[in-house]
Design an enzyme around this catalytic site. Sequence first.
Site, short mmCIF file in Angstrom:
data_model
loop_
_atom_site.label_atom_id
_atom_site.label_comp_id
_atom_site.label_asym_id
_atom_site.label_seq_id
_atom_site.Cartn_x
_atom_site.Cartn_y
_atom_site.Cartn_z
N GLU A 157 -2.70 2.65 -9.44
CA GLU A 157 -3.73 2.41 -10.46
C GLU A 157 -3.48 3.24 -11.71
O GLU A 157 -3.10 4.40 -11.63
CB GLU A 157 -5.12 2.78 -9.90
CG GLU A 157 -5.55 1.97 -8.68
CD GLU A 157 -5.84 0.51 -9.01
OE1 GLU A 157 -5.90 0.17 -10.20
OE2 GLU A 157 -6.01 -0.28 -8.06
N CYS A 179 -13.33 3.75 -4.10
CA CYS A 179 -11.97 4.16 -4.49
C CYS A 179 -11.94 4.64 -5.94
O CYS A 179 -11.39 5.70 -6.24
CB CYS A 179 -10.98 3.01 -4.28
SG CYS A 179 -10.64 2.70 -2.54
N HIS A 197 -3.83 1.52 -4.51
CA HIS A 197 -4.46 0.53 -3.63
C HIS A 197 -3.38 -0.20 -2.84
O HIS A 197 -2.32 -0.51 -3.38
CB HIS A 197 -5.26 -0.49 -4.45
CG HIS A 197 -6.71 -0.18 -4.55
ND1 HIS A 197 -7.37 -0.01 -5.75
CD2 HIS A 197 -7.67 -0.01 -3.59
CE1 HIS A 197 -8.65 0.25 -5.52
NE2 HIS A 197 -8.87 0.25 -4.22
N1 PCA Z 1 -11.17 0.72 -0.34
C1 PCA Z 1 -12.44 0.72 -1.04
C2 PCA Z 1 -13.11 2.01 -0.62
C3 PCA Z 1 -12.38 2.49 0.57
C4 PCA Z 1 -11.13 1.70 0.62
O1 PCA Z 1 -10.20 1.86 1.40
C5 PCA Z 1 -12.31 0.51 -2.55
O2 PCA Z 1 -11.35 -0.14 -2.99
O3 PCA Z 1 -13.17 0.96 -3.31
#
Ligand code: PCA
Length: 212
Positions: free
Chosen positions: A80, A143, A165
């Site tokens: 990100e 996240c 991610h």
């Molecule tokens: N993904 C979520 C929160 C925890 C995770 O593994 C997110 O993308 O916000």
Amino acid sequence: MKKILVTGFEPFGEDDINPSEKILEHINGLTLRGGEVVTCLLPVVREKSINQAILAIEQHKPDVVILLGQAAGRDTITPEKVAINFDDFSIPDNLGQQVTDEPIVVGGPDAYFSTLPIKAISKEIELKGIPAKVSYTAGTFVCNHLFYGVRHYLRDSDIRCGFIHIPLMDEQNTQGDLPSLPITDLIKATVIAAQSCIDYTTDIKEQGGQIS
Ligand code: PCA
């Protein structure tokens, strides 16, 4: 020797596994070229996730912090670029908190950029045959919340920090209707990301954006 702290999340929502948690089980204590990996599992709970990550940073004193989380629906590993100062949860967190349009840090800057070499990470992962590309939104759930909170905490620090991610792992994709990758690829991509943070002290300058 550089120390790389990698965090992952517990399962949340409808899922009973989170690939980021599985990754930690495989990479804790791993030796890299010029570094080592330590890990920390975090709850999918807004304030607690930040507080526990900060405790882990204080305990381990890492050089680099890589925050991992699952992104169902994505088909690539996505480092990100940006964390925004904005919570807008489409589902409750694991404590049942569902907040709408709230700042993460009152009076904080609107956004922070990742300080990881995100384009280099994407390129190195792709070179090993695993799909990866930079993402310009980390969403508005836990996240993004964690990413913003930890970057805010490290705003005057030399510790580099960012969020990656990852797609679902194949075992979660029981209906076969969402993209997923083998857990072995997700682990490999994380190790490549950690190694890239040692190998690249600054990012590469290479086209990686998208029109929308
Ligand atoms: N993904 C979520 C929160 C925890 C995770 O593994 C997110 O993308 O916000």
